[in-house]
Design a protein around this motif. Sequence first.
Motif: not given
Length: 242
Positions: A148-158, A198-203
Amino acid sequence: MGVKERGQQRPPLEGRSLECEGDVNHSAKTPAPASPQYTGPDPSESPMSRYDRNQATRNHRSNPCCFCWCCCCSCSWNEDRNRRRRFSRDTKLEAVPYCEVCSKPTSEEVDSWASSFEKLMKNPAGRNIFREFLRTEYSEENMLFWLACEELKKDHSKHSIEEKTRMIYEDYVSILSPKEVSLDSRVREVINRRMQEPSCHTFDDAQLQIYTLMHRDSYPRFLNSSIYKALLQNISRSSSES
């Protein structure tokens, strides 16, 4: 003599035999009725009233002990804790929501997994087989959180990042979740601060900690597991037949 001697008294009634009190033989009284035989529930009694009576008896027997943190099997707190554990275990045994699409691994790839945890985690087929092993140890949530964290890093929509961040927190970080991963207090504090924006690096810190946990704890057992050994045999057999 018409006057009784001093000190001579009439014997008390309790001391006299029952036969002397009359011609009624108390031992020949009507015999006690025989104990009634059970012929089934009373038709006039509702099933709910019988349930309430039995439930009260059971509750009286299983009153919680004085200290609710004891190991007494009748402690209500202990029963609730065991019930939550069973629920957590059943939740972890649910059907796999998805598996990564991948091609069949080669014998070289399978062999490389034994020498490098990094190669195992970078390979989709390796992650699938390692995830299958984690399910047998009821720790699949570690891999699910990492993915799930890997998928989050690929997202760019706020908006999408905020939504995914909230879902990851509720599914794997919240102490109320049955799929909560093991994180120390320092990492949790970092997550709570970052959740304000929150950001793509939160976790990132949490993902690294779980990655390290799987590497040090689960990975050595995976290499000695029947799952990995069976895969090695199947791959070797397929290679020799071809």
